[in-house]
Design an enzyme around this catalytic site. Sequence first.
Site, PDB file in Angstrom:
ATOM      1  CG  HIS A  47      -1.890   1.002   1.426  1.00 18.16           C
ATOM      2  ND1 HIS A  47      -1.613   2.298   1.789  1.00 18.16           N
ATOM      3  CD2 HIS A  47      -3.236   0.935   1.267  1.00 18.16           C
ATOM      4  CE1 HIS A  47      -2.756   2.978   1.855  1.00 18.16           C
ATOM      5  NE2 HIS A  47      -3.749   2.180   1.535  1.00 18.16           N
ATOM      6  CE  LYS A  73      -7.203  -0.168   6.169  1.00 16.64           C
ATOM      7  NZ  LYS A  73      -8.004   0.252   5.028  1.00 16.64           N
ATOM      8  CG  ASP A  82       0.680  -2.442   6.340  1.00 19.15           C
ATOM      9  OD1 ASP A  82      -0.247  -2.534   7.162  1.00 19.15           O
ATOM     10  OD2 ASP A  82       0.602  -1.734   5.314  1.00 19.15           O
ATOM     11  CD  GLN A 140      -6.709  -4.397   3.902  1.00 15.10           C
ATOM     12  OE1 GLN A 140      -7.645  -5.143   4.160  1.00 15.10           O
ATOM     13  NE2 GLN A 140      -6.896  -3.122   3.601  1.00 15.10           N
ATOM     14  CB  CYS A 197      -3.826   3.528  -1.506  1.00 19.90           C
ATOM     15  SG  CYS A 197      -4.975   4.870  -1.292  1.00 19.90           S
TER      16      CYS A 197
HETATM   17  N1  PLP Z   1      -1.603  -0.692   4.756  1.00 23.75           N
HETATM   18  C1  PLP Z   1      -2.515  -1.399   4.099  1.00 23.75           C
HETATM   19  C2  PLP Z   1      -2.176  -2.769   3.602  1.00 23.75           C
HETATM   20  C3  PLP Z   1      -3.784  -0.869   3.886  1.00 23.75           C
HETATM   21  O1  PLP Z   1      -4.701  -1.583   3.235  1.00 23.75           O
HETATM   22  C4  PLP Z   1      -4.073   0.422   4.383  1.00 23.75           C
HETATM   23  C5  PLP Z   1      -5.388   1.028   4.124  1.00 23.75           C
HETATM   24  O2  PLP Z   1      -6.131   0.629   3.269  1.00 23.75           O
HETATM   25  C6  PLP Z   1      -3.076   1.111   5.061  1.00 23.75           C
HETATM   26  C7  PLP Z   1      -1.847   0.527   5.231  1.00 23.75           C
HETATM   27  C8  PLP Z   1      -3.334   2.474   5.609  1.00 23.75           C
HETATM   28  O3  PLP Z   1      -4.302   2.412   6.620  1.00 23.75           O
HETATM   29  P1  PLP Z   1      -4.924   3.749   7.209  1.00 23.75           P
HETATM   30  O4  PLP Z   1      -5.448   4.523   6.038  1.00 23.75           O
HETATM   31  O5  PLP Z   1      -6.001   3.263   8.124  1.00 23.75           O
HETATM   32  O6  PLP Z   1      -3.842   4.460   7.926  1.00 23.75           O
END
Ligand code: PLP
Length: 585
Positions: free
Chosen positions: A305, A408, A382, A385, A546
Amino acid sequence: MSTNINAEEQPDLSALANLANQFFKALPGQQIKTDPVVGQAHEPVRQDALVESYEPWLYDQGLRNNSFDHSPPSASGVGVSPSAANQNNAVDLRNPQTSFADPNLAGPKPADSVQLPFQEDEPFETRLKEILNNVRVSSPAVRIPFDQDTDAPYYFLKNRNGVLNPKNIFDRDASRVGQPIAPPFDVNLVRNDFPILRERVNGRPLIWLDNAATTQKPQQVIDRISYFYQHENSNIHRAAHQLAARATDAYEGAREKVRAFINAASVNEIIFVRGATEAINLVAKSWSEQNLNAGDEIIVSHLEHHANIVPWQQLAAKKGLKIKVIPVDDDGQILLDEYAKLLGPKTKLVAFTQVSNALGTVTPASRITELAHQAGAKVLIDGAQSVSHMKVDVRALDADWFVFSGHKVFGPTGIGVVYGKEALLNETQPWQGGGNMISDVTFEYTQYHKAPSRFEAGTGNIADAVGLGAAIDYVSRIGIENISRYEHYLLIYATRLLKEVPGIRLIGTAPDKASVLSFVLAGYKTEEIGAALNKEGIAVRSGHHCAQPILRRFGVESTVRPSLAFYNTRAEIDTLVNILHRLKK
Ligand code: PLP
């Protein structure tokens, strides 16, 4: 009052509350809580309202003590924060809170199918739970449409040679291959807990398939936040008054829930932040900035992401670092051999996702981490997800940092978590300065607290941290393994049906996937499909999610991305797929 409600009818809580209201209405001199929409579909009734509805009856039954103190107990049941209790309710400003053991928080509570929000059990509540539990029945066994029901198992259950891989079958338990299982929870009862799922969109019942973007919130989380503002709201840690103790207790209680949820060794390893994005930025702008030098290398995967790309690029530009990328194969799987070739003495950090938000690929996180550590690099995982779909054990993963967002995982927006190994956190200088994170300040120097306080400058998002704690309670009550198994079954079901839509191309076909079904459909722009589905009440994401680099790896700029959570059903998937078939006609 009869409690012999026909189990076949599976009454929901609002039906039960209605029943209670009707009963009390019939009693002379009772003060009634009437439904404002008499004769129409009833709004969901909050569970604490339900307790109130029962209250007169409970008195009659001798189940509720007339002298019951209506002042709310604190979240973990003592009315005093662990810190305050340890300090005779006089919080030491030089050494406030966070790492005291709180006996009230020890150990998981037994699973209940009905949860009264956040009170410790009064005797009447235990009885009420028994009553409510009696009217809850589980759904008839649903057979997984595996080999008995289909001619061929699904393509992604096969390994690369086309051989069925038992490990990929819904519960990854080879001993159960091909056996029908009953979902261990009743999805319709679970859905009752999510008021938004009763919304209508364009005249149709909402079908929420945008769970990778954000998840919906159960009533228990909504109520918990509201309860906080009604009964506990205060700034934390800094005052010896009762509400400060309650708020601190609730906030630190939530930290303990997060700790247990991801199996961290200590609450001192759990830092509250705004979300996964802020969490990654924290690591980039603290440890990484302090420890990486020109020529050092950071490895990320092609699946990332933007939140796990941009902060490293910013740092690389500032410090002269090099970013290397682990490639993926045509199914979207990490190429471990290629990864191993990237590792070397200059590798200082490997940052990668546990589940791809664009493709759904589950990465071999333990192996990636192990190889990074062998090369002497630190690892950030990370988990944005992953936490809502699978059991995460940060100690088993051995990650140096693990990050995720509350929204999430059925919690509120604006709250997230950095897990970091305690010694590493304490070696790292804070990235932000201000109140709450210091033990001493003069005009000449500042002494910081240890973790986690050193990374929580200023007033944090107290209420939403507490809400995240409630979300974790909710998920834990269902059981993350049960969620994982049920969702895997849904994913198999949906993949099989989607594959039959003419002109569809699935993007992301790894054997090990979670939640996400990305696709493009010949003859349609992704936003056209999104709009067509929206017309029918279906929410999916269409766009680049993203994660532009990985979509471009597959030659597309955008996909349609339905993503599943445990409250989704086969019927919802059927509706989605039917509309796609209709479009193709
Ligand atoms: N990392 C991953 C894999 C994501 O899917 C997302 C958001 O969709 C993020 C990071 C960023 O999360 P946030 O926008 O809640 O900070």
